[in-house]
Design a protein around this motif. Sequence first.
Motif, PDB file in Angstrom:
ATOM      1  N   GLU A  49       0.950  -1.167  -0.091  1.00  0.00           N
ATOM      2  CA  GLU A  49       0.131   0.140   0.156  1.00  0.00           C
ATOM      3  C   GLU A  49       0.822   1.325   0.162  1.00  0.00           C
ATOM      4  O   GLU A  49       1.930   1.137   0.283  1.00  0.00           O
ATOM      5  N   GLN A  50       0.128   2.251  -0.341  1.00  0.00           N
ATOM      6  CA  GLN A  50       0.640   3.723  -0.194  1.00  0.00           C
ATOM      7  C   GLN A  50       1.111   4.285   1.447  1.00  0.00           C
ATOM      8  O   GLN A  50      -0.104   4.014   2.009  1.00  0.00           O
ATOM      9  N   PRO A  51       2.057   4.905   1.642  1.00  0.00           N
ATOM     10  CA  PRO A  51       3.377   5.142   1.036  1.00  0.00           C
ATOM     11  C   PRO A  51       4.018   4.124   0.629  1.00  0.00           C
ATOM     12  O   PRO A  51       4.188   3.210   1.845  1.00  0.00           O
ATOM     13  N   PRO A 328      -7.447  -0.012  -1.338  1.00  0.00           N
ATOM     14  CA  PRO A 328      -6.073  -0.073  -0.959  1.00  0.00           C
ATOM     15  C   PRO A 328      -5.340   0.699  -1.976  1.00  0.00           C
ATOM     16  O   PRO A 328      -3.984   0.793  -1.622  1.00  0.00           O
ATOM     17  N   LEU A 329      -5.475   1.342  -2.926  1.00  0.00           N
ATOM     18  CA  LEU A 329      -4.912   2.243  -3.634  1.00  0.00           C
ATOM     19  C   LEU A 329      -5.132   3.713  -3.185  1.00  0.00           C
ATOM     20  O   LEU A 329      -6.313   4.112  -3.276  1.00  0.00           O
ATOM     21  N   MET A 330      -4.602   4.318  -2.225  1.00  0.00           N
ATOM     22  CA  MET A 330      -5.104   5.630  -1.580  1.00  0.00           C
ATOM     23  C   MET A 330      -5.057   6.709  -2.736  1.00  0.00           C
ATOM     24  O   MET A 330      -6.173   7.632  -2.427  1.00  0.00           O
ATOM     25  N   ILE A 404      -4.787   0.574 -15.524  1.00  0.00           N
ATOM     26  CA  ILE A 404      -4.736   0.724 -14.236  1.00  0.00           C
ATOM     27  C   ILE A 404      -4.439   1.954 -13.636  1.00  0.00           C
ATOM     28  O   ILE A 404      -4.971   2.628 -12.715  1.00  0.00           O
ATOM     29  N   CYS A 405      -3.807   2.735 -14.264  1.00  0.00           N
ATOM     30  CA  CYS A 405      -3.448   4.139 -13.868  1.00  0.00           C
ATOM     31  C   CYS A 405      -4.541   5.150 -14.280  1.00  0.00           C
ATOM     32  O   CYS A 405      -4.829   6.141 -13.796  1.00  0.00           O
ATOM     33  N   GLY A 406      -5.476   4.749 -14.972  1.00  0.00           N
ATOM     34  CA  GLY A 406      -6.633   5.490 -15.608  1.00  0.00           C
ATOM     35  C   GLY A 406      -7.745   5.767 -14.330  1.00  0.00           C
ATOM     36  O   GLY A 406      -8.515   6.692 -14.409  1.00  0.00           O
ATOM     37  N   ASP A 407      -7.324   4.949 -13.183  1.00  0.00           N
ATOM     38  CA  ASP A 407      -8.451   4.964 -12.141  1.00  0.00           C
ATOM     39  C   ASP A 407      -7.739   5.572 -11.094  1.00  0.00           C
ATOM     40  O   ASP A 407      -8.274   5.870  -9.819  1.00  0.00           O
ATOM     41  N   CYS A 408      -6.541   6.225 -11.247  1.00  0.00           N
ATOM     42  CA  CYS A 408      -5.651   6.834 -10.200  1.00  0.00           C
ATOM     43  C   CYS A 408      -5.628   8.276 -10.322  1.00  0.00           C
ATOM     44  O   CYS A 408      -5.833   8.812 -11.498  1.00  0.00           O
ATOM     45  N   ILE A 409      -5.398   9.206  -9.478  1.00  0.00           N
ATOM     46  CA  ILE A 409      -5.610  10.601  -9.548  1.00  0.00           C
ATOM     47  C   ILE A 409      -4.076  11.244 -10.174  1.00  0.00           C
ATOM     48  O   ILE A 409      -3.830  12.223 -10.560  1.00  0.00           O
ATOM     49  N   ARG A 410      -3.022  10.068 -10.273  1.00  0.00           N
ATOM     50  CA  ARG A 410      -1.729  10.761 -10.543  1.00  0.00           C
ATOM     51  C   ARG A 410      -1.630  10.041 -12.154  1.00  0.00           C
ATOM     52  O   ARG A 410      -2.305   9.164 -12.712  1.00  0.00           O
ATOM     53  N   GLN A 411      -0.511  10.690 -12.783  1.00  0.00           N
ATOM     54  CA  GLN A 411      -0.189  10.594 -14.348  1.00  0.00           C
ATOM     55  C   GLN A 411       1.099   9.456 -14.102  1.00  0.00           C
ATOM     56  O   GLN A 411       2.055   9.734 -13.446  1.00  0.00           O
ATOM     57  N   PRO A 412       1.024   8.458 -14.812  1.00  0.00           N
ATOM     58  CA  PRO A 412       2.200   7.631 -14.744  1.00  0.00           C
ATOM     59  C   PRO A 412       3.317   8.084 -15.588  1.00  0.00           C
ATOM     60  O   PRO A 412       3.683   7.781 -16.756  1.00  0.00           O
ATOM     61  N   THR A 413       3.905   9.198 -15.113  1.00  0.00           N
ATOM     62  CA  THR A 413       5.000   9.938 -15.466  1.00  0.00           C
ATOM     63  C   THR A 413       5.941   8.941 -16.118  1.00  0.00           C
ATOM     64  O   THR A 413       6.874   9.398 -16.879  1.00  0.00           O
ATOM     65  N   TRP A 414       6.221   8.026 -15.131  1.00  0.00           N
ATOM     66  CA  TRP A 414       7.585   7.139 -15.562  1.00  0.00           C
ATOM     67  C   TRP A 414       7.116   6.236 -16.753  1.00  0.00           C
ATOM     68  O   TRP A 414       8.149   5.699 -17.486  1.00  0.00           O
ATOM     69  N   HIS A 415       5.977   6.597 -17.360  1.00  0.00           N
ATOM     70  CA  HIS A 415       5.647   5.654 -18.588  1.00  0.00           C
ATOM     71  C   HIS A 415       5.378   6.817 -19.822  1.00  0.00           C
ATOM     72  O   HIS A 415       5.768   6.692 -20.642  1.00  0.00           O
ATOM     73  N   ALA A 423       2.454  14.015 -10.516  1.00  0.00           N
ATOM     74  CA  ALA A 423       3.187  13.035 -11.255  1.00  0.00           C
ATOM     75  C   ALA A 423       3.432  11.928 -10.492  1.00  0.00           C
ATOM     76  O   ALA A 423       2.956  11.923  -9.401  1.00  0.00           O
ATOM     77  N   CYS A 424       3.801  10.809 -11.166  1.00  0.00           N
ATOM     78  CA  CYS A 424       4.155   9.485 -10.243  1.00  0.00           C
ATOM     79  C   CYS A 424       5.609   9.216 -11.030  1.00  0.00           C
ATOM     80  O   CYS A 424       5.718   8.941 -12.074  1.00  0.00           O
ATOM     81  N   ASP A 425       6.418   8.819 -10.036  1.00  0.00           N
ATOM     82  CA  ASP A 425       7.873   8.562 -10.456  1.00  0.00           C
ATOM     83  C   ASP A 425       7.860   7.216 -10.861  1.00  0.00           C
ATOM     84  O   ASP A 425       8.795   6.894 -11.371  1.00  0.00           O
ATOM     85  N   GLU A 426       7.346   6.047 -10.132  1.00  0.00           N
ATOM     86  CA  GLU A 426       7.390   4.693 -10.654  1.00  0.00           C
ATOM     87  C   GLU A 426       6.393   3.978 -10.416  1.00  0.00           C
ATOM     88  O   GLU A 426       5.635   4.280  -9.639  1.00  0.00           O
ATOM     89  N   ALA A 427       6.179   2.809 -11.156  1.00  0.00           N
ATOM     90  CA  ALA A 427       5.057   1.962 -11.036  1.00  0.00           C
ATOM     91  C   ALA A 427       5.201   1.433  -9.640  1.00  0.00           C
ATOM     92  O   ALA A 427       6.166   0.964  -8.947  1.00  0.00           O
ATOM     93  N   CYS A 428       3.878   1.261  -9.147  1.00  0.00           N
ATOM     94  CA  CYS A 428       3.728   1.092  -7.763  1.00  0.00           C
ATOM     95  C   CYS A 428       3.188  -0.204  -7.639  1.00  0.00           C
ATOM     96  O   CYS A 428       3.161  -0.985  -8.764  1.00  0.00           O
ATOM     97  N   ASN A 429       3.124  -0.744  -6.311  1.00  0.00           N
ATOM     98  CA  ASN A 429       2.809  -2.112  -6.242  1.00  0.00           C
ATOM     99  C   ASN A 429       1.465  -2.637  -6.781  1.00  0.00           C
ATOM    100  O   ASN A 429       1.209  -3.832  -7.274  1.00  0.00           O
ATOM    101  N   TRP A 430       0.442  -1.749  -6.773  1.00  0.00           N
ATOM    102  CA  TRP A 430      -0.742  -1.778  -7.474  1.00  0.00           C
ATOM    103  C   TRP A 430      -0.823  -2.343  -8.734  1.00  0.00           C
ATOM    104  O   TRP A 430      -1.311  -3.206  -9.303  1.00  0.00           O
ATOM    105  N   TRP A 431       0.240  -1.399  -9.476  1.00  0.00           N
ATOM    106  CA  TRP A 431       0.478  -1.568 -10.847  1.00  0.00           C
ATOM    107  C   TRP A 431       1.066  -2.906 -10.851  1.00  0.00           C
ATOM    108  O   TRP A 431       0.477  -3.777 -11.853  1.00  0.00           O
ATOM    109  N   LEU A 432       2.065  -3.196 -10.301  1.00  0.00           N
ATOM    110  CA  LEU A 432       2.636  -4.630 -10.443  1.00  0.00           C
ATOM    111  C   LEU A 432       2.030  -5.844 -10.283  1.00  0.00           C
ATOM    112  O   LEU A 432       1.944  -6.636 -11.050  1.00  0.00           O
TER     113      LEU A 432
HETATM  114  S1  SF4 Z   1       1.714   3.409 -10.989  1.00  0.00           S
HETATM  115 FE1  SF4 Z   1       0.324   3.343  -9.328  1.00  0.00          FE
HETATM  116  S2  SF4 Z   1       0.357   5.409  -8.085  1.00  0.00           S
HETATM  117 FE2  SF4 Z   1       1.209   5.622 -10.277  1.00  0.00          FE
HETATM  118  S3  SF4 Z   1       0.002   6.187 -11.427  1.00  0.00           S
HETATM  119 FE3  SF4 Z   1      -0.294   4.185 -11.691  1.00  0.00          FE
HETATM  120  S4  SF4 Z   1      -1.601   3.470 -10.249  1.00  0.00           S
HETATM  121 FE4  SF4 Z   1      -1.229   5.502  -9.631  1.00  0.00          FE
END
Ligand code: SF4
Length: 441
Positions: A49-51, A328-330, A404-415, A423-432
Motif C-alpha cells: 500500500e501507499q506510501p 487499497p490504492l489511496m 490501471i493508472c486510468g483509475d488513479c489521480i496521478r499520471q504515470p510519468t514513468w511511462h 506526477a508519479c515517479d515509478e510503477a507502484c505495487n498496485w500496478w505490478l
Molecule cells: S503507478 Fe500506481 S500510483 Fe502511479 S499512476 Fe499508476 S496506479 Fe497511480
Amino acid sequence: MNNRQKTALILLGHGSHISPNTAGVVWDAVDNLRHMGIADEITGAFWKEQPHFRTVLSSISATDITLVPLFTAQGYFTQTVIPTEMNLNGQITNQGEKIIRYAQPPVYHLKIQQIVQARVDDAIRQYQLMPSDVGIAIIGHSTRKNASSRQSTEYQAGILQQKGIYGSVITAFLDDDPPIISIYERIDQPTIIAIPLFLAMGSHTTIDVPEAMLLPPNCNYAYVNNKQVIYTPAIGDNNDLTDLICDLARDVGAPLYNPHPPKSAWDYFPRGGWEAFQTRLMHDKSLIIGDLFITIDGVRVVDDDQATTIITSPAMLRKLIRENPFRPLMTAKGLPKGWFAPASSVDEVCAIIETVYPALISHLFVDENYQTTPINQTIRRQTGIYRQLVNLDTTMMHIITDEICGDCIRQPTWHNHRASPIACDEACNWWLSHALEKVEN
Ligand code: SF4
C-alpha cells in the motif's frame, strides 16, 4: 534559530490489497506514537500500500531517520525486499545528508515472548484446560524464498517447549513446510491452541490461516477433526506494540524525544514538500488536488457542499476514506464524500492531505528535473513474483498502464512523461500486482 537535527520514525509493514487491517495495525501505532511526539516526523510505509517503501523517504524532510520493520520474521522482507527498495546497506546507511537507521524486527524481542505466553495462558484459563492436555501450534508465514524466514516461529515454539508443561508444541506455516493442515496429524492432545505469529488481524489471520485450519468463517473456537481448536488473536493486537517500537528504535541509536502531548491532533507528520505547497496555497487561496478541494480553512471532497461529518483526528479521517469500502490504492479516484476536515493552520492542511494521499505532496507541481524510474528498471529490481513481468511487451504495457493508472489521480510519468496534474515517479505495487494478474490470465 534551532539547529537541532530533525528526526523521523517510519514503521514498515506489509500492507494488503484485500484487508484494511494489515496496514491498520501499523497506522494505529503511528497514531499512538504521534500522540507521544517522540520524533519530529512519524509515518508508516508498506510493500502493498501507499506510501510504499520505495517512495516514503521523499515525504520526509528530517535528516535523522529510523526505520522499524513490523514483521514477525527476520527473513525475505526484512533482509531482501526492504533493503533493496530503500537502498539500505546495513544497520546505518548514509544517503546524502541523511542518516538512515534500520532497526531489527520485533521477532526476538522479550515483549513478543510475553505476548505469545499471554495468548496461551488466556486460552488455558478461559477454557479451564490442563496444560498437559494441550497441543500448541505456533503458526508463521515463512517463505521458501528465504530459509531464515521460519526461524522466529521456531524460536517462539522453542521457548514454550523448554517449559516442559504443555502436551506438545509445534510450528506450521502458511507458505512453507510443514503446512497448517498437518497440525491435526502431529498433535495428539484433545485440544489445540493455535497462535498466529502475525502482527495484524489482516487477511492472513482472518481468512488464510483459519481456512487452512478448516475453521468455520469468523470462528475462533470449533471442533475440527475431533479436536477442540482455540484460535487466538494475532500478536500485534496489543498496546505493548508502541513500547516495543520505541525499544527497537533506541537499539539502533534513534534519538527519540521524551513523550510529550502534541499541540494539535495533526502534529508530527512527514513534512517533505510542504513549504512549496504552502506558498502555492497562500498565493492561490484554494487548490484542487486529486479529489480534494483545499483552502486554508480546511479540506473536503470536490463538489461536495453537503459535508456533514466534521473530522477531528487523522484516525477518524483515515477510517472514513480507507475502510468502507476498503481502498487499497489511496490515490484511486472516487474518494468517499460527506466530510469536512477543518484546519487552523497551513501545517494542518498539509497533514490532512498527507492522511488522505500519503507521501504525495512532494510530487505536486514538479518541474522538468523530476526524476522517474523506467519500468524495466523497476521490474529488474524485483526479487519475487513480479520478476515475471520482465517479458511484458510494449503493447501490453500501454494497455495495462492505461487501464490501471486510468483509475488513479496521478499520471504515470514513468511511462508517458506527463507530470500533470500529479506526477508519479515509478510503477507502484498496485500496478505490478495487477499487471501480473493480467499477464497470468
Ligand atoms: S503507478 Fe500506481 S500510483 Fe502511479 S499512476 Fe499508476 S496506479 Fe497511480
